[in-house]
Design a protein around this motif. Structure first.
Motif, PDB file in Angstrom:
ATOM      1  N   VAL A  86       3.195  -3.513   1.755  1.00  0.00           N
ATOM      2  CA  VAL A  86       2.158  -4.012   2.491  1.00  0.00           C
ATOM      3  C   VAL A  86       1.799  -3.272   3.877  1.00  0.00           C
ATOM      4  O   VAL A  86       0.535  -3.109   4.026  1.00  0.00           O
ATOM      5  N   SER A  87       2.972  -3.345   4.470  1.00  0.00           N
ATOM      6  CA  SER A  87       2.875  -2.738   5.823  1.00  0.00           C
ATOM      7  C   SER A  87       2.406  -1.125   5.608  1.00  0.00           C
ATOM      8  O   SER A  87       1.418  -0.737   6.682  1.00  0.00           O
ATOM      9  N   VAL A  88       2.738  -0.476   4.562  1.00  0.00           N
ATOM     10  CA  VAL A  88       2.364   1.073   4.671  1.00  0.00           C
ATOM     11  C   VAL A  88       0.971   1.115   4.278  1.00  0.00           C
ATOM     12  O   VAL A  88       0.130   1.598   4.737  1.00  0.00           O
ATOM     13  N   SER A  89       0.490   0.093   3.549  1.00  0.00           N
ATOM     14  CA  SER A  89      -1.164   0.335   3.063  1.00  0.00           C
ATOM     15  C   SER A  89      -1.666  -0.127   4.355  1.00  0.00           C
ATOM     16  O   SER A  89      -3.007   0.408   4.322  1.00  0.00           O
ATOM     17  N   VAL A  90      -1.412  -0.935   5.192  1.00  0.00           N
ATOM     18  CA  VAL A  90      -2.276  -1.123   6.275  1.00  0.00           C
ATOM     19  C   VAL A  90      -2.186  -0.203   7.384  1.00  0.00           C
ATOM     20  O   VAL A  90      -3.384   0.004   7.906  1.00  0.00           O
ATOM     21  N   THR A 403      -4.275  -7.417   5.016  1.00  0.00           N
ATOM     22  CA  THR A 403      -4.308  -6.089   5.547  1.00  0.00           C
ATOM     23  C   THR A 403      -3.326  -6.198   7.011  1.00  0.00           C
ATOM     24  O   THR A 403      -3.646  -5.272   7.810  1.00  0.00           O
ATOM     25  N   SER A 404      -2.471  -7.257   7.194  1.00  0.00           N
ATOM     26  CA  SER A 404      -1.663  -7.248   8.343  1.00  0.00           C
ATOM     27  C   SER A 404      -0.547  -6.370   8.258  1.00  0.00           C
ATOM     28  O   SER A 404       0.000  -6.302   7.101  1.00  0.00           O
ATOM     29  N   TRP A 405      -0.229  -5.681   9.109  1.00  0.00           N
ATOM     30  CA  TRP A 405       1.007  -4.870   9.102  1.00  0.00           C
ATOM     31  C   TRP A 405       2.325  -5.421   9.780  1.00  0.00           C
ATOM     32  O   TRP A 405       3.459  -5.122   9.447  1.00  0.00           O
ATOM     33  N   LEU A 406       2.021  -5.867  11.250  1.00  0.00           N
ATOM     34  CA  LEU A 406       3.084  -6.204  12.080  1.00  0.00           C
ATOM     35  C   LEU A 406       3.983  -7.219  11.458  1.00  0.00           C
ATOM     36  O   LEU A 406       4.956  -7.470  11.391  1.00  0.00           O
ATOM     37  N   GLY A 407       3.033  -8.488  10.887  1.00  0.00           N
ATOM     38  CA  GLY A 407       3.743  -9.664  10.445  1.00  0.00           C
ATOM     39  C   GLY A 407       4.590  -9.158   9.205  1.00  0.00           C
ATOM     40  O   GLY A 407       5.671  -9.626   9.294  1.00  0.00           O
TER      41      GLY A 407
END
Length: 459
Positions: A86-90, A403-407
């Protein structure tokens, strides 16, 4: 909504619409609602319910003796693979969204961009039907494509809001859109739950039932995207007759980033939103993993809990829209962040194997979820200069739904270091506390005036 004299232009448009275009504007608004109806199923069925636990199990089946998989040669604990993906996608979305927003504003061709990315995302989601065995790399790739496409399409979708609704009705229109989305999520989850519970009677394996649910989300997304594409109409771009190109998009993006420094209070709101919405999005994407892996709840319980969230989110979005009319959007959002803090903090203490407690957590999330998101969107629309809607909303969308990446990164690292999903979930409280402080410090009236817009009657 421009920086200097453009507010008068919007007033002229509003008067024209009121005199002879009210029916057309309402028709556009109803069409606009249906993109929330179309794409929210991806957020709900794919990101929130099925893909996290399913992709985690596939990664575990492909893991080595120490519990690690090795995408691109990088050791990743199987339990963290979904969160990292998910982080990579964001991070990729961060590169693509502002470019798409710049092109949309420059050319005025929002509908082709909306449709193109919506159908790319829907196709990748439908392709999840082929995710089985140890194909964790395929699952990660499809998730990246679908989530990036989801993010870019929502940028353009949100950019229509200032064009189809006057300032006085945006809280209501935005809230109705979110309500439509959560209603669709609830409807599809009922069908998903029926299939999942009866998969043996239907002669379908549990894994096949999950894959059918994933693919059906893509099909739903594709079918209902037709309605907004038909009903929404284009407006002239910033540059008449401009041609779509990557080079011109990057140039326009550079201009927007330089111009953004003129709207420091809008930037302050974006920072607050980035922080607290990272927490919201991480709860959405990781709650089912927490429920299945830490609390030991089965898939049926998780689906029922998310269904409860969807039903209550419809009511919560409409209720918070009414509260905003009385107390102001900013105050209402601040109240919702207090509720988020209490709810997520309580999640740390949930006993394992106790579905009633998990349902109570889901109810708390549902009541504040839709409203906090809807009001954030409408409040931000008051702070955007005219002609820059898609570009500014691209920055807004960096941390919007799914689309959150830091969380997710904090969540994944917390689990990797402690092997405890309880530690991972409690780590998210800081996002809501810090977000509250940052939002409380934003003078919304001044921010609206700086963007060339009237100050909201209630803040």
């Amino acid at each position: 909504m421009g920086h200097r004299s453009t507010r008068g232009q919007v007033v002229v448009v509003a008067v024209t619409d009121a005199a002879g275009g009210t029916a057309e504007r309402r028709r556009e608004q109803r069409g606009w609602y249906f993109y929330d109806w179309a794409n929210s199923v991806f957020s709900t069925s794919v990101l929130t319910v099925f893909l996290g636990p399913y992709l985690t199990e596939i990664a575990k089946s492909a893991a080595d003796a120490d519990g690690f998989v090795h995408p691109l040669g990088i050791p990743v604990r199987a339990g963290s693979y979904f969160a990292y993906t998910v982080s990579v996608s964001v991070l990729l979305s961060v590169l693509v969204m502002p470019l798409a927003g710049a092109v949309a504003d420059r050319t005025g061709r929002k509908k082709p961009i909306l449709g193109g990315f919506a159908y790319l995302g829907a196709g990748a989601t439908a392709g999840m039907f082929f995710l089985d065995g140890e194909r964790y790399l395929l699952g990660g790739a499809l998730l990246v494509v679908a989530n990036v496409s989801f993010a870019v399409a929502v940028v353009v979708y949100n950019a229509f809001l200032p064009q189809i609704a006057g300032p006085e009705e945006r809280d209501a229109v935005s809230s109705r859109g979110w309500a439509f989305g959560y209603a669709a999520g609830a409807l599809v989850l009922v069908a998903n739950l029926a299939l999942f519970l009866r998969h043996e009677a239907l002669g379908v394996s549990e894994g096949s039932a999950v894959r059918i649910c994933l693919a059906s989300a893509g099909m739903w997304w594709a079918v209902f995207t037709v309605i907004p594409l038909v009903r929404l109409r284009e407006r002239p771009g910033a540059v008449q007759g401009a041609r779509v190109s990557v080079l011109s998009g990057w140039r326009q993006l550079g201009s927007t980033l330089r111009e953004l420094r003129r709207y420091r209070l809008t930037m302050a709101f974006l920072l607050a939103y980035l922080v607290y919405n990272d927490g919201v999005q991480t709860v959405i994407t990781q709650a089912s993993v927490f429920g299945s892996e830490e609390l030991g709840l089965d898939q049926t319980t998780l689906i029922a809990a998310v269904l409860l969230v969807q039903v209550l989110a419809v009511a919560g979005a409409l209720l918070m829209g009414r509260l905003a009319r009385r107390f102001g959007a900013q105050r209402t959002i601040l109240g919702s962040l207090v509720a988020w803090t209490a709810t997520v903090g309580g999640g740390y203490f949930l006993p394992a194997g106790a579905p009633v407690s998990f349902f109570a957590l889901a109810a708390g999330i549902g009541l504040v979820l839709g409203g906090s998101q809807a009001l954030s969107r409408s409040l931000f629309s008051q702070l955007v200069p005219e002609g820059k809607e898609a570009e500014f909303f691209s920055l807004y969308e960096v941390s919007d739904r799914g689309t959150s990446w830091l969380g997710p990164l904090v969540f994944g690292v917390a689990y990797q270091l402690t092997e405890s999903y309880r530690t991972a979930i409690i780590s998210l409280v800081i996002f809501f506390v810090l977000g509250f402080v940052l939002l409380w410090r934003v003078p919304v009236g001044q921010a609206a005036a700086a963007a060339g817009n009237p100050s909201p009657d209630r803040i």
